[in-house]
Scaffold this motif. Sequence first.
Motif, PDB file in Angstrom:
ATOM      1  N   ARG A 138      22.427  28.149 -22.539  1.00 10.91           N
ATOM      2  CA  ARG A 138      23.607  27.318 -22.294  1.00 10.91           C
ATOM      3  C   ARG A 138      23.737  26.175 -23.285  1.00 10.91           C
ATOM      4  N   GLY A 139      22.662  25.835 -23.968  1.00 11.04           N
ATOM      5  CA  GLY A 139      22.722  24.724 -24.904  1.00 11.04           C
ATOM      6  C   GLY A 139      21.329  24.316 -25.330  1.00 11.04           C
ATOM      7  N   TYR A 140      21.276  23.308 -26.171  1.00 14.37           N
ATOM      8  CA  TYR A 140      20.024  22.784 -26.694  1.00 14.37           C
ATOM      9  C   TYR A 140      20.014  21.283 -26.417  1.00 14.37           C
ATOM     10  N   HIS A 141      18.921  20.802 -25.873  1.00  9.70           N
ATOM     11  CA  HIS A 141      18.864  19.418 -25.432  1.00  9.70           C
ATOM     12  C   HIS A 141      17.570  18.752 -25.886  1.00  9.70           C
ATOM     13  N   ALA A 142      17.652  17.440 -26.064  1.00 12.56           N
ATOM     14  CA  ALA A 142      16.453  16.659 -26.379  1.00 12.56           C
ATOM     15  C   ALA A 142      15.767  16.267 -25.076  1.00 12.56           C
ATOM     16  N   ASP A 143      14.456  16.254 -25.084  1.00 13.62           N
ATOM     17  CA  ASP A 143      13.656  15.814 -23.936  1.00 13.62           C
ATOM     18  C   ASP A 143      13.378  14.332 -24.139  1.00 13.62           C
ATOM     19  N   ILE A 144      14.143  13.488 -23.476  1.00 11.48           N
ATOM     20  CA  ILE A 144      14.097  12.039 -23.681  1.00 11.48           C
ATOM     21  C   ILE A 144      13.099  11.399 -22.718  1.00 11.48           C
ATOM     22  N   ASP A 145      12.225  10.567 -23.240  1.00 13.03           N
ATOM     23  CA  ASP A 145      11.294   9.802 -22.418  1.00 13.03           C
ATOM     24  C   ASP A 145      11.928   8.442 -22.140  1.00 13.03           C
ATOM     25  N   LEU A 146      12.640   8.337 -21.023  1.00 11.26           N
ATOM     26  CA  LEU A 146      13.339   7.099 -20.683  1.00 11.26           C
ATOM     27  C   LEU A 146      12.394   5.920 -20.519  1.00 11.26           C
ATOM     28  N   SER A 147      11.134   6.180 -20.166  1.00 15.51           N
ATOM     29  CA  SER A 147      10.184   5.088 -19.972  1.00 15.51           C
ATOM     30  C   SER A 147       9.900   4.342 -21.275  1.00 15.51           C
ATOM     31  N   ARG A 148      10.238   4.937 -22.399  1.00 15.55           N
ATOM     32  CA  ARG A 148      10.073   4.241 -23.686  1.00 15.55           C
ATOM     33  C   ARG A 148      11.283   3.368 -24.006  1.00 15.55           C
ATOM     34  N   LEU A 149      12.359   3.542 -23.232  1.00 11.14           N
ATOM     35  CA  LEU A 149      13.569   2.752 -23.440  1.00 11.14           C
ATOM     36  C   LEU A 149      13.713   1.627 -22.419  1.00 11.14           C
ATOM     37  N   VAL A 150      13.252   1.878 -21.210  1.00  9.50           N
ATOM     38  CA  VAL A 150      13.432   0.934 -20.112  1.00  9.50           C
ATOM     39  C   VAL A 150      12.315   1.150 -19.095  1.00  9.50           C
ATOM     40  N   ASN A 151      11.946   0.094 -18.397  1.00 10.58           N
ATOM     41  CA  ASN A 151      10.976   0.221 -17.317  1.00 10.58           C
ATOM     42  C   ASN A 151      11.646   1.024 -16.198  1.00 10.58           C
ATOM     43  N   ILE A 152      11.136   2.195 -15.897  1.00  8.13           N
ATOM     44  CA  ILE A 152      11.851   3.089 -14.976  1.00  8.13           C
ATOM     45  C   ILE A 152      10.893   3.747 -14.000  1.00  8.13           C
ATOM     46  N   SER A 153      11.390   3.954 -12.803  1.00  4.30           N
ATOM     47  CA  SER A 153      10.671   4.702 -11.772  1.00  4.30           C
ATOM     48  C   SER A 153      11.612   5.776 -11.254  1.00  4.30           C
ATOM     49  N   TYR A 154      11.014   6.856 -10.758  1.00  3.77           N
ATOM     50  CA  TYR A 154      11.814   7.961 -10.221  1.00  3.77           C
ATOM     51  C   TYR A 154      11.499   8.146  -8.751  1.00  3.77           C
ATOM     52  N   PHE A 155      12.518   8.562  -8.009  1.00  6.27           N
ATOM     53  CA  PHE A 155      12.396   8.757  -6.571  1.00  6.27           C
ATOM     54  C   PHE A 155      13.061  10.075  -6.197  1.00  6.27           C
ATOM     55  N   ARG A 156      12.352  10.904  -5.433  1.00  3.42           N
ATOM     56  CA  ARG A 156      12.961  12.089  -4.817  1.00  3.42           C
ATOM     57  C   ARG A 156      13.468  11.641  -3.461  1.00  3.42           C
ATOM     58  N   ALA A 185      16.791   7.590 -10.668  1.00  6.46           N
ATOM     59  CA  ALA A 185      16.099   6.738 -11.625  1.00  6.46           C
ATOM     60  C   ALA A 185      16.460   5.296 -11.319  1.00  6.46           C
ATOM     61  N   ALA A 186      15.459   4.449 -11.210  1.00  5.19           N
ATOM     62  CA  ALA A 186      15.688   3.033 -10.925  1.00  5.19           C
ATOM     63  C   ALA A 186      14.635   2.204 -11.649  1.00  5.19           C
ATOM     64  N   THR A 187      14.952   0.936 -11.870  1.00  7.43           N
ATOM     65  CA  THR A 187      14.023   0.070 -12.584  1.00  7.43           C
ATOM     66  C   THR A 187      12.934  -0.495 -11.688  1.00  7.43           C
ATOM     67  N   SER A 188      13.124  -0.398 -10.371  1.00  6.81           N
ATOM     68  CA  SER A 188      12.134  -0.926  -9.426  1.00  6.81           C
ATOM     69  C   SER A 188      12.447  -0.380  -8.037  1.00  6.81           C
ATOM     70  N   THR A 189      11.554  -0.630  -7.101  1.00  7.55           N
ATOM     71  CA  THR A 189      11.840  -0.216  -5.720  1.00  7.55           C
ATOM     72  C   THR A 189      13.010  -1.008  -5.161  1.00  7.55           C
ATOM     73  N   GLU A 190      13.158  -2.261  -5.568  1.00 13.60           N
ATOM     74  CA  GLU A 190      14.293  -3.064  -5.121  1.00 13.60           C
ATOM     75  C   GLU A 190      15.602  -2.475  -5.652  1.00 13.60           C
ATOM     76  N   SER A 191      15.580  -2.086  -6.907  1.00 18.38           N
ATOM     77  CA  SER A 191      16.755  -1.457  -7.512  1.00 18.38           C
ATOM     78  C   SER A 191      17.087  -0.154  -6.788  1.00 18.38           C
ATOM     79  N   TYR A 192      16.061   0.633  -6.481  1.00 22.02           N
ATOM     80  CA  TYR A 192      16.265   1.877  -5.728  1.00 22.02           C
ATOM     81  C   TYR A 192      16.907   1.585  -4.372  1.00 22.02           C
ATOM     82  N   ARG A 193      16.390   0.575  -3.667  1.00 23.55           N
ATOM     83  CA  ARG A 193      16.928   0.210  -2.358  1.00 23.55           C
ATOM     84  C   ARG A 193      18.415  -0.146  -2.475  1.00 23.55           C
TER      85      ARG A 193
END
Length: 169
Positions: A58-76, A119-127
């Motif tokens: 379907r296409g070609y994509h770059a695998d970006i490491d967002l943690s190198r751009l911004v302090n980030i946390s992930y939540f399921r 994707a959020a910068t903190s648990t507070e941001s996620y909330r």
Amino acid sequence: MRRQHQKLAQLDRLDLKIITALLREGRISKVQLSEQVGLSATPCWERIKKLEKSGIIRGYHADIDLSRLVNISYFRVEITLNSYSMAAANRFEKTVKAMPEVIECEAVLGGLDYVLKIAATSTESYREIMENLLDEEGMDFDFRTFPITKPVKSFSDSSVIELIETMDI
């Protein structure tokens, strides 16, 4: 006894080797790819074009490491709509599609309706993200949150050949 699955596309082992190689390294050169799969460059390139035209690639994509751009946390997040209807599902889907913090959303079967990756910068941001989602008009759902501590395996780490072979197609 394994259940037989219908094969949707007629692919041979060389096609699967091409797909697996491109999944792992989308920027691989044509020469390297043809050497890796055991074809000369032109037949390999023709197979790639066929796979693209058929929609398998379907296409070609770059695998970006967002943690190198911004302090980030992930939540399921598991979401269960309290009053499920097509209108409620469509409203929910439209809302999450417009939220940049929701980087994945999958509708699922079973005791819940959706699984999100946020994707959020903190648990507070996620909330705050979840509170804003709940405050949207017509949103009525329960949710459970699972902070992601580390990635273990992604689809690009998989072998398409091995996956398909386990399905007995």
